[in-house]
Design a protein around this motif. Sequence first.
Motif, PDB file in Angstrom:
ATOM      1  N   UNK A  58       0.839  -1.199   0.000  1.00 56.99           N
ATOM      2  CA  UNK A  58       0.000   0.000   0.000  1.00 56.99           C
ATOM      3  C   UNK A  58       0.877   1.254   0.000  1.00 56.99           C
ATOM      4  N   UNK A  59       1.751   1.352  -0.990  1.00 59.67           N
ATOM      5  CA  UNK A  59       2.669   2.490  -1.083  1.00 59.67           C
ATOM      6  C   UNK A  59       1.918   3.813  -1.237  1.00 59.67           C
ATOM      7  N   UNK A  60       0.721   3.741  -1.813  1.00 52.77           N
ATOM      8  CA  UNK A  60      -0.044   4.959  -2.063  1.00 52.77           C
ATOM      9  C   UNK A  60      -0.942   5.353  -0.896  1.00 52.77           C
ATOM     10  N   UNK A  61      -0.886   4.638   0.200  1.00 56.70           N
ATOM     11  CA  UNK A  61      -1.684   5.003   1.373  1.00 56.70           C
ATOM     12  C   UNK A  61      -2.229   3.789   2.083  1.00 56.70           C
ATOM     13  N   UNK A  62      -2.216   3.843   3.390  1.00 55.25           N
ATOM     14  CA  UNK A  62      -2.685   2.730   4.211  1.00 55.25           C
ATOM     15  C   UNK A  62      -4.209   2.702   4.263  1.00 55.25           C
TER      16      UNK A  62
END
Length: 192
Positions: A58-62
């Motif tokens: 989830x590099x773009x957001x948890x």
Amino acid sequence: MSSQPTRIQLAGEFTISAGGHAVPQLELGSRKGRSLFKLLVVNRGHIVSTERIIEALWADGRPAHVDENVAALVSRLRNVLGKDHIQGGKGGYVFRPSAGCRVDLDDAEVLVADARHHMGHGYDAAATTAAGAALAILDRGDLLEEEPYSDWAAGARIAARCIPRAAKRAPPAHSEAGPPSSRSPRSRVARA
């Protein structure tokens, strides 16, 4: 149950086979589930922290309830592969290969070690055979070709590129097998 081990291929396109048959990737779950499995296999034998898993997936957001999401992905993988191979809990997880679950890069490393051993004892033909088998595994392509932009695979890619270099150091095969001392004096002279 088949006596053939489960095989995991990291070189080239990622594949899993069990009992000699390909395991459909969808059995591992979603893309995130497959990425988690690849992350664990690339780091086999070492605990991958839950925090690192979250960063990779989830590099773009948890998402909300991220720990439960990771646990659900791991549960699905354990159902497919067995509980013995993926161990751990809330702090992190580890993939442990075994005789019943083999990874192609590990097999290639063993073959390179065999080639070095044979070469050190003068068994050039056996060294060449083992090195050739290692190269056949590695010639399938780069590590996880379908994950070219995954930062978590970068270190493993570098390590995997060293294996073929070691395999290519094996000598060319000769027509006679065995250590130099077992060959006829004529063949030793011919080699000199």
